[in-house]
Design a protein around this motif. Structure first.
Motif, PDB file in Angstrom:
ATOM      1  N   THR A 121      51.547  38.665  36.427  1.00  0.00           N
ATOM      2  CA  THR A 121      50.437  39.186  37.226  1.00  0.00           C
ATOM      3  C   THR A 121      50.740  40.623  37.628  1.00  0.00           C
ATOM      4  N   LEU A 122      49.683  41.396  37.837  1.00  0.00           N
ATOM      5  CA  LEU A 122      49.847  42.759  38.331  1.00  0.00           C
ATOM      6  C   LEU A 122      50.362  42.636  39.755  1.00  0.00           C
ATOM      7  N   TRP A 123      51.499  43.208  40.010  1.00  0.00           N
ATOM      8  CA  TRP A 123      52.235  42.939  41.238  1.00  0.00           C
ATOM      9  C   TRP A 123      51.455  43.167  42.521  1.00  0.00           C
ATOM     10  N   ASP A 124      50.641  44.194  42.591  1.00  0.00           N
ATOM     11  CA  ASP A 124      49.946  44.444  43.857  1.00  0.00           C
ATOM     12  C   ASP A 124      48.637  43.681  43.994  1.00  0.00           C
ATOM     13  N   THR A 125      48.225  42.934  42.940  1.00  0.00           N
ATOM     14  CA  THR A 125      46.954  42.215  43.009  1.00  0.00           C
ATOM     15  C   THR A 125      47.089  40.716  42.788  1.00  0.00           C
ATOM     16  N   GLY A 126      48.110  40.298  42.076  1.00  0.00           N
ATOM     17  CA  GLY A 126      48.240  38.893  41.721  1.00  0.00           C
ATOM     18  C   GLY A 126      47.338  38.474  40.570  1.00  0.00           C
ATOM     19  N   LEU A 127      46.639  39.430  39.949  1.00  0.00           N
ATOM     20  CA  LEU A 127      45.747  39.124  38.835  1.00  0.00           C
ATOM     21  C   LEU A 127      46.532  39.142  37.523  1.00  0.00           C
ATOM     22  N   PRO A 128      46.153  38.294  36.547  1.00  0.00           N
ATOM     23  CA  PRO A 128      46.944  38.146  35.329  1.00  0.00           C
ATOM     24  C   PRO A 128      46.917  39.371  34.417  1.00  0.00           C
ATOM     25  N   VAL A 129      48.067  39.585  33.762  1.00  0.00           N
ATOM     26  CA  VAL A 129      48.217  40.655  32.778  1.00  0.00           C
ATOM     27  C   VAL A 129      48.775  40.076  31.483  1.00  0.00           C
ATOM     28  N   VAL A 130      48.602  40.832  30.435  1.00  0.00           N
ATOM     29  CA  VAL A 130      49.218  40.565  29.143  1.00  0.00           C
ATOM     30  C   VAL A 130      50.080  41.774  28.805  1.00  0.00           C
TER      31      VAL A 130
END
Length: 162
Positions: free
Chosen positions: A32-41
């Protein structure tokens, strides 16, 4: 087939650290993007100028096995460097959690871009703000799975060189 060659980690520390954690954990950490908690690839590509391997985390915008790569650069006036890498060499590797696959990037426009842009903003709402901050139209690529390697069917036409 995975991209091969010398790897140049990003000069940005947070990108280096996220890629390292993501890959070293087999895609179970750093997802996850560290400051948002949203998933990344993680997208692995070849540098347009250096020819060396580059890796970046991008927001996970997936639809039916295809992914969007949004060249937002936070709404800055210029495209991110990786945009030029994909334009020069569209063959990439994508890691989504533990799964890795070869993909081909294709820059999209028009209605197709609009459709993917909506998906991107739904996955990561700040994209809309980034577009408002810049005069450039933020480019969007679709990453599509490479056709499976293997022998051509017996009834497939032979390829000829023009």
């Amino acid at each position: 087939m995975a991209l091969e060659g010398a790897y140049d980690p990003s000069p940005a520390q947070w990108i280096r650290e996220q890629v390292e954690l993501y890959e070293s954990s087999g895609g179970t950490q750093g997802t996850t993007l560290w400051d948002t908690g949203l998933p990344v690839v993680i997208v692995t590509m070849r540098g347009a100028k250096s020819g060396r391997i580059r890796k970046i985390p991008l927001m996970r915008v997936e639809h039916e096995g295809r992914y969007a790569a949004v060249a937002s650069k936070g709404g800055f006036p210029r495209h991110p460097v990786w945009y030029f890498n994909l334009r020069a060499e569209p063959r990439v590797d994508l890691q989504d959690g533990p799964e890795r696959r070869g993909m081909t990037a294709r820059e999209i426009t028009g209605d197709e871009r609009d459709e993917w842009w909506e998906r991107a903003v739904a996955a990561f709402p700040p994209y809309a703000e980034y577009q408002e901050k810049t005069d450039r139209v933020i480019p969007v690529f679709v990453l599509e799975p490479e056709p499976s390697a293997g022998p051509a069917p017996a009834d497939a036409p032979a390829r000829t060189r023009n």
